[in-house]
Design an enzyme around this catalytic site. Structure first.
Site, PDB file in Angstrom:
ATOM      1  N   ARG A   1       0.825  -1.210   0.000  1.00  0.00           N
ATOM      2  CA  ARG A   1       0.000   0.000   0.000  1.00  0.00           C
ATOM      3  C   ARG A   1       0.859   1.259   0.000  1.00  0.00           C
ATOM      4  O   ARG A   1       1.863   1.331   0.717  1.00  0.00           O
ATOM      5  CB  ARG A   1      -0.960  -0.001   1.204  1.00  0.00           C
ATOM      6  CG  ARG A   1      -1.912  -1.153   1.118  1.00  0.00           C
ATOM      7  CD  ARG A   1      -3.085  -1.095   2.052  1.00  0.00           C
ATOM      8  NE  ARG A   1      -3.747  -2.393   2.014  1.00  0.00           N
ATOM      9  CZ  ARG A   1      -4.532  -2.816   1.023  1.00  0.00           C
ATOM     10  NH1 ARG A   1      -4.810  -2.028   0.004  1.00  0.00           N
ATOM     11  NH2 ARG A   1      -5.063  -4.029   1.037  1.00  0.00           N
TER      12      ARG A   1
ATOM     13  N   ASN B   1       4.740   6.520 -13.445  1.00  0.00           N
ATOM     14  CA  ASN B   1       5.452   7.757 -13.747  1.00  0.00           C
ATOM     15  C   ASN B   1       6.915   7.433 -14.029  1.00  0.00           C
ATOM     16  O   ASN B   1       7.507   6.582 -13.363  1.00  0.00           O
ATOM     17  CB  ASN B   1       5.357   8.711 -12.550  1.00  0.00           C
ATOM     18  CG  ASN B   1       3.926   9.088 -12.240  1.00  0.00           C
ATOM     19  OD1 ASN B   1       3.154   9.390 -13.143  1.00  0.00           O
ATOM     20  ND2 ASN B   1       3.556   9.058 -10.966  1.00  0.00           N
TER      21      ASN B   1
ATOM     22  N   VAL C   1      10.305   8.203  -6.881  1.00  0.00           N
ATOM     23  CA  VAL C   1      11.143   7.092  -6.413  1.00  0.00           C
ATOM     24  C   VAL C   1      11.699   6.361  -7.642  1.00  0.00           C
ATOM     25  O   VAL C   1      10.923   5.823  -8.448  1.00  0.00           O
ATOM     26  CB  VAL C   1      10.329   6.118  -5.538  1.00  0.00           C
ATOM     27  CG1 VAL C   1      11.221   4.986  -5.056  1.00  0.00           C
ATOM     28  CG2 VAL C   1       9.695   6.857  -4.356  1.00  0.00           C
TER      29      VAL C   1
ATOM     30  N   HIS D   1       7.640   1.422 -10.409  1.00  0.00           N
ATOM     31  CA  HIS D   1       6.423   1.075  -9.675  1.00  0.00           C
ATOM     32  C   HIS D   1       5.217   1.448 -10.512  1.00  0.00           C
ATOM     33  O   HIS D   1       5.217   2.456 -11.203  1.00  0.00           O
ATOM     34  CB  HIS D   1       6.358   1.765  -8.309  1.00  0.00           C
ATOM     35  CG  HIS D   1       6.639   3.239  -8.340  1.00  0.00           C
ATOM     36  ND1 HIS D   1       7.910   3.749  -8.493  1.00  0.00           N
ATOM     37  CD2 HIS D   1       5.821   4.316  -8.235  1.00  0.00           C
ATOM     38  CE1 HIS D   1       7.858   5.077  -8.483  1.00  0.00           C
ATOM     39  NE2 HIS D   1       6.594   5.447  -8.340  1.00  0.00           N
TER      40      HIS D   1
HETATM   41  P1  DGP Z   1       5.951   8.459  -7.931  1.00  0.00           P
HETATM   42  O1  DGP Z   1       5.703   9.939  -7.892  1.00  0.00           O
HETATM   43  O2  DGP Z   1       5.214   7.807  -9.079  1.00  0.00           O
HETATM   44  O3  DGP Z   1       7.429   8.117  -7.911  1.00  0.00           O
HETATM   45  O4  DGP Z   1       5.279   7.859  -6.620  1.00  0.00           O
HETATM   46  C1  DGP Z   1       5.983   7.466  -5.477  1.00  0.00           C
HETATM   47  C2  DGP Z   1       4.959   6.980  -4.475  1.00  0.00           C
HETATM   48  O5  DGP Z   1       5.643   6.286  -3.449  1.00  0.00           O
HETATM   49  C3  DGP Z   1       4.140   8.080  -3.802  1.00  0.00           C
HETATM   50  O6  DGP Z   1       2.760   7.880  -4.095  1.00  0.00           O
HETATM   51  C4  DGP Z   1       4.393   7.875  -2.306  1.00  0.00           C
HETATM   52  C5  DGP Z   1       4.980   6.500  -2.235  1.00  0.00           C
HETATM   53  N1  DGP Z   1       5.980   6.305  -1.186  1.00  0.00           N
HETATM   54  C6  DGP Z   1       7.090   7.056  -0.979  1.00  0.00           C
HETATM   55  N2  DGP Z   1       7.791   6.585   0.063  1.00  0.00           N
HETATM   56  C7  DGP Z   1       7.112   5.488   0.509  1.00  0.00           C
HETATM   57  C8  DGP Z   1       7.336   4.545   1.564  1.00  0.00           C
HETATM   58  O7  DGP Z   1       8.308   4.613   2.311  1.00  0.00           O
HETATM   59  N3  DGP Z   1       6.401   3.564   1.705  1.00  0.00           N
HETATM   60  C9  DGP Z   1       5.310   3.445   0.892  1.00  0.00           C
HETATM   61  N4  DGP Z   1       4.473   2.439   1.124  1.00  0.00           N
HETATM   62  N5  DGP Z   1       5.073   4.313  -0.109  1.00  0.00           N
HETATM   63  C10 DGP Z   1       5.963   5.315  -0.292  1.00  0.00           C
END
Ligand code: DGP
Length: 123
Positions: free
Chosen positions: A34, A93, A102, A106
């Site tokens: 999630r 993205n 990130v 994903h």
């Molecule tokens: P993007 O902008 O497409 O790279 O989305 C990165 C997503 O990752 C964003 O919706 C928040 C999520 N995210 C960032 N850090 C963490 C984390 O430590 N745990 C989880 N579960 N999600 C994270």
């Protein structure tokens, strides 16, 4: 080197077990968990376990087994999260223009509410 992988990114750390996650599903090649900042009632991230920066990197360089498994897990997540009937959106993205935060591939699986149009019309 368009796809140099940084193994200190947050999802690499999740995969190494250094940071906890709320796992939805895990296979040999793929992890679904999630999103920490959900933007819809269903907001699951699906990532390959291999070191791929973004979608084209994975699509061009991953093995057939990794690609098949990743694709299948996305389908299973849609089923498990109950969004098949009402509909959902998958987003990946990439890079600066795609506003990827990130740098580990994903796919966002979003659903559980009406999601509106995908993009604002260009002006
Ligand atoms: P993007 O902008 O497409 O790279 O989305 C990165 C997503 O990752 C964003 O919706 C928040 C999520 N995210 C960032 N850090 C963490 C984390 O430590 N745990 C989880 N579960 N999600 C994270």
């Amino acid at each position: 080197m368009p796809h140099a992988y940084d193994d200190q990114n947050i999802f690499a750390r999740i995969l190494r077990g250094e940071i906890p996650n709320d796992t939805v599903m895990e296979t040999d090649h793929t992890l679904a968990f999630r999103d920490i900042q959900p933007q819809a009632p269903v907001h699951v991230l699906v990532i390959p376990k291999g070191p791929y920066v973004c979608y084209d990197h994975f699509a061009l360089e991953a093995s057939d087994a990794e690609i098949a498994d990743f694709t299948r897990v996305i389908g299973e997540v849609c089923k498990m999260e109950g969004v098949q009937e009402a509909g959902y959106r998958i987003i990946s993205n990439a890079g600066e223009a795609g506003v990827q935060e990130v740098p580990h591939l994903h796919v966002h699986v979003l659903g559980g509410r009406g999601l509106g149009r995908m993009l604002q019309p260009a002006r």
